[in-house]
Every structure is written in structure tokens, then in C-alpha cells.
Design an enzyme around this catalytic site. Structure first.
Site, mmCIF file in Angstrom:
data_model
loop_
_atom_site.group_PDB
_atom_site.id
_atom_site.type_symbol
_atom_site.label_atom_id
_atom_site.label_comp_id
_atom_site.label_asym_id
_atom_site.label_seq_id
_atom_site.Cartn_x
_atom_site.Cartn_y
_atom_site.Cartn_z
ATOM 1 C CB ALA A 211 -0.934 0.003 1.218
ATOM 2 C CB THR A 212 4.157 2.090 1.456
ATOM 3 O OG1 THR A 212 3.772 1.800 2.802
ATOM 4 C CG2 THR A 212 5.102 3.283 1.452
ATOM 5 C CG ASN B 176 -2.807 2.439 11.236
ATOM 6 O OD1 ASN B 176 -3.203 3.603 11.137
ATOM 7 N ND2 ASN B 176 -1.571 2.145 11.607
ATOM 8 C CB THR C 56 -1.705 -3.689 1.652
ATOM 9 O OG1 THR C 56 -0.503 -4.431 1.823
ATOM 10 C CG2 THR C 56 -2.645 -3.957 2.809
ATOM 11 C CG HIS D 79 0.873 -7.639 3.838
ATOM 12 N ND1 HIS D 79 1.079 -7.501 5.189
ATOM 13 C CD2 HIS D 79 1.056 -6.417 3.306
ATOM 14 C CE1 HIS D 79 1.389 -6.247 5.459
ATOM 15 N NE2 HIS D 79 1.375 -5.568 4.334
ATOM 16 C CB THR E 243 10.095 -9.127 -13.283
ATOM 17 O OG1 THR E 243 10.960 -9.158 -14.416
ATOM 18 C CG2 THR E 243 9.429 -10.483 -13.109
ATOM 19 C CB CYS F 248 3.245 3.963 10.831
ATOM 20 S SG CYS F 248 4.581 2.773 10.984
#
Length: 377
Positions: free
Chosen positions: A72-73, A148, A196, A198, A246, A336
Site C-alpha cells: 500500500a505504501t 489502523n 495491500t 498481505h 518483473t 506509524c
């Protein structure tokens, strides 16, 4: 271990995710779309399949508008730095992650101004405050769908309407909501959607995506795309324009299966499961003396991200004791998102974050609650 750090990354993935990644790695992990042989073609087909799953999940019309990123960053940096130009103004909120704050603050050096809209003590942003912050040169509104830090859900549909009415692009950070809450790009008037893979999408680390609804976005990187190789300049075709180099084909195969699993189980059932566990946790925390919960005490306006502080121990101490003595994984600190802690009045201490995932159980929550009671009694 009882794992309650799903806001950082989901630990348990559906078995189909592991199987798909192993199958790709062993049988067709060629460079997708770069060669004419069958392995390259098979890899390209799997990458397209994941785009189409994303397109279906988030109510878009064109799968090629989903650009694969590392996380996501990267998606947020591409949307922010690739869209804003000198003289522009951007609106963000107090609840944003540093993945939004730092790129926007960095752009001050390039003549791009910003306004940060405050949140209330529960971490919720009033859409009217965003509308009141609009200036004649406002080009972008950026909103964290779900905090978050405290799990509070912001009204992206109302904010999207404000953006659309004023002809302003709308970027939604869905790192904590995609896979838990329904998101509809058209209904919510989303120009850019940052994802994101994950976390709640249950894919592997190293995967992310950005929905690009405005073709004026400038790529952050240029290079080989496997198409128009004679050109000395980046091609304009999507998704090639934004996908130099890639791709993480193995990770994308895993992400695709995570999305399929969510659709099979039903996003509404995953949300209900997490809300039920969150309600149990909130009820248990409410009777613990000296414990403060950040955000709402009801699960109706929040997800399973629960932050707490205590007047008996620092968040870091509690997290360490949970880890060492009870084998329970949580996270302490500022997550963060320093300005969010200012809104929540936890800037001096940070908080202990407990983040519930799709595979947590009632037993996990009861054991955590018992451990917290013993640590803080």
C-alpha cells in the site's frame, strides 16, 4: 501462539494461497507477458485473473486499471506523487498513516500545499470539515477508510460525494478495510483506491495494488514493460504504463486465491465474525479498572482494531508481557500514525493494539482478556 497483530499483517492464510504460490513457483514462474512460450503465457493469464478478481470485488469496470505494486505504501506514493503538481492543494486527515503523511509533507518542497482535517476523540472525521477545507486549487482528498490505530470507520461514501460535487480526485487508503468492509469504486466515487495484499485480503507480503481512475497520473518508475519495446518513452497503455519491471507473479497468484476465499466465504460473514469477537473484547475490557479503549465502545462504527492504554503499565510493557509470558502477539507504539494519537489523546504514550483477523476465535479473545486482567490487576 495467539496472533492478534493482523493490522500489521495477517499470519494465517487460506490453504489455497499456499498451494497457488507453490504451484506457480514450481510449474510456471516465468516472466508474464515477456515471452511467447507457454509458461510466460500461463503466468500472464494468472496475473490477469487476479486483476479481474480485484475488479469484481471493488465494483470497477476495467481490470487493467488495477496496477500491481509491492504494498500500500507504493500505491499511495504513486497516487500522491504522480497526481499532484506544483501549485496544487491536497486535503488529508488526522487519522492518516505515515504512508500518506510523509509523501504529502515532502511535497511541500515542490510547492504543493496541504490541509490536515482534525478527527474527533473517537478517530472519526466529519465530512463537513473536509468540505470546509476545500480551496480553489484543491486537487485531491485523501482519506483512511479504517484507522489502523483504533479501527474507526470513516464515511467514504459521503466524502466521495463531496469530492465528486467539487470536481476533486478522491484517494482512499483501504489498507485496513479491503477484505473486511464492502467497497464500491463507482458508488463511492473513488478515483484512486490503494490496497495491500498481505492484510485482510489474505495474500502474501510483497503484494499490493492501486486502482487508477485518472490517466493523468505520472508513473513513479519507467522501464521494461514487455510491450512497445522499440519506444524510448514509457507506453501509455494500461496497465503497462505503471508496471515497469518483473511482477511478483508468485505473490499475485497467492493474492488471487485470498480474494477468491473472501468471496467464497462472504465478506459480510467475515465482517460479522470479526465484529462478534470485537464486541466480546470490548465488553471484557470495559470491566477492567484503569484501562482506556481508544475509539468506539460499540462495534457498529469500527472494525476489529482495538487500541488500549492503562494507568498501571506502559503499552510496551503490556505487549512484552503478553508475548513472553502468554505467547500472545500484539503491537505497541504509535503504529506509524502520530497525528491519530494526537486525536485520540495518546500521543505521550502510544497504545497497545489488538487487531483481530478472520481466523481468530472466541477462545483467543478470552485468553487475551484473561492475560490482560492478570497483567493489569
Amino acid at each position: 501462539m495467539i496472533y492478534l497483530d493482523n493490522s500489521a499483517t495477517s499470519l494465517i492464510k487460506p490453504k489455497e494461497v499456499y498451494a497457488a504460490m507453490a504451484d506457480c513457483m514450481k510449474n510456471f514462474a516465468a516472466n508474464p507477458g515477456r515471452s511467447g512460450h507457454r509458461l510466460s503465457a500461463q503466468a500472464a493469464v494468472k496475473v490477469l485473473e487476479c486483476r479481474e478478481e480485484l475488479c469484481s470485488m471493488f465494483g470497477a469496470d476495467d481490470a487493467n486499471r488495477f496496477i500491481f505494486t509491492q504494498n500500500a505504501t507504493e500505491s499511495l506514493n504513486l497516487a500522491i506523487k504522480g497526481f499532484l503538481k506544483k501549485g496544487d492543494h491536497v486535503i488529508l486527515t488526522q487519522m492518516e498513516h505515515n504512508s500518506v503523511i510523509r509523501p504529502i509533507f515532502t511535497l511541500e518542497n515542490e510547492g504543493i500545499s496541504h490541509t490536515m482535517v482534525d478527527a474527533d476523540i473517537y478517530g472519526r472525521v466529519n465530512p463537513n470539515d473536509i468540505e470546509n477545507a476545500i480551496k480553489s486549487n484543491t486537487k485531491l482528498i485523501v482519506v483512511n477508510h479504517v484507522s489502523n490505530v483504533c479501527g474507526t470507520v470513516n464515511d467514504i461514501e459521503a466524502i466521495g460525494k463531496i469530492a465528486g460535487k467539487n470536481g476533486i480526485a478522491f484517494l482512499v487508503d483501504a489498507a485496513q478495510s479491503a477484505g473486511i468492509l464492502p467497497i464500491d469504486i463507482k458508488k463511492q466515487n473513488i478515483t484512486f483506491l490503494s490496497l495491500t495484499g498481505h492484510k485482510a485480503l489474505l495474500g502474501p507480503q510483497g503484494t499490493g495494488a492501486l486502482y487508477v481512475g485518472d490517466d493523468s497520473l505520472i508513473p513513479l518508475k519507467t522501464g521494461g514493460t514487455g510491450s512497445y519495446s522499440k519506444l524510448s518513452y514509457q507506453p501509455d497503455d494500461l496497465p503497462d504504463k505503471y508496471e515497469s519491471g518483473t511482477l511478483n507473479t508468485v505473490g499475485i497468484c497467492g493474492l488471487c486465491e485470498g480474494i477468491k476465499f473472501i468471496k467464497k466465504v462472504g465478506i459480510e460473514n467475515i465482517l460479522r465474525h470479526e465484529q462478534d469477537l470485537t464486541q466480546i473484547l470490548l465488553e471484557n475490557l470495559s470491566v477492567m479498572k484503569g484501562v482506556s479503549v481508544q475509539g468506539y465502545m460499540s462495534n457498529s462504527q469500527r472494525t476489529g482494531v482495538v487500541s488500549i492504554t492503562s494507568d498501571k503499565k506502559m503499552p510496551s510493557e503490556i505487549s512484552e508481557l503478553l508475548n513472553i509470558e502468554y505467547d500472545i502477539a500484539t503491537r505497541s507504539g504509535y503504529h506509524c500514525a502520530p497525528y491519530a494519537h494526537k486525536a485520540l489523546k495518546t500521543y505521550d504514550t502510544g497504545s497497545l493494539r489488538i487487531s483481530i483477523g478472520a481466523f481468530n476465535t472466541k477462545i483467543d479473545i478470552e485468553q487475551l482478556s484473561s492475560a490482560l486482567y492478570n497483567i493489569l490487576k
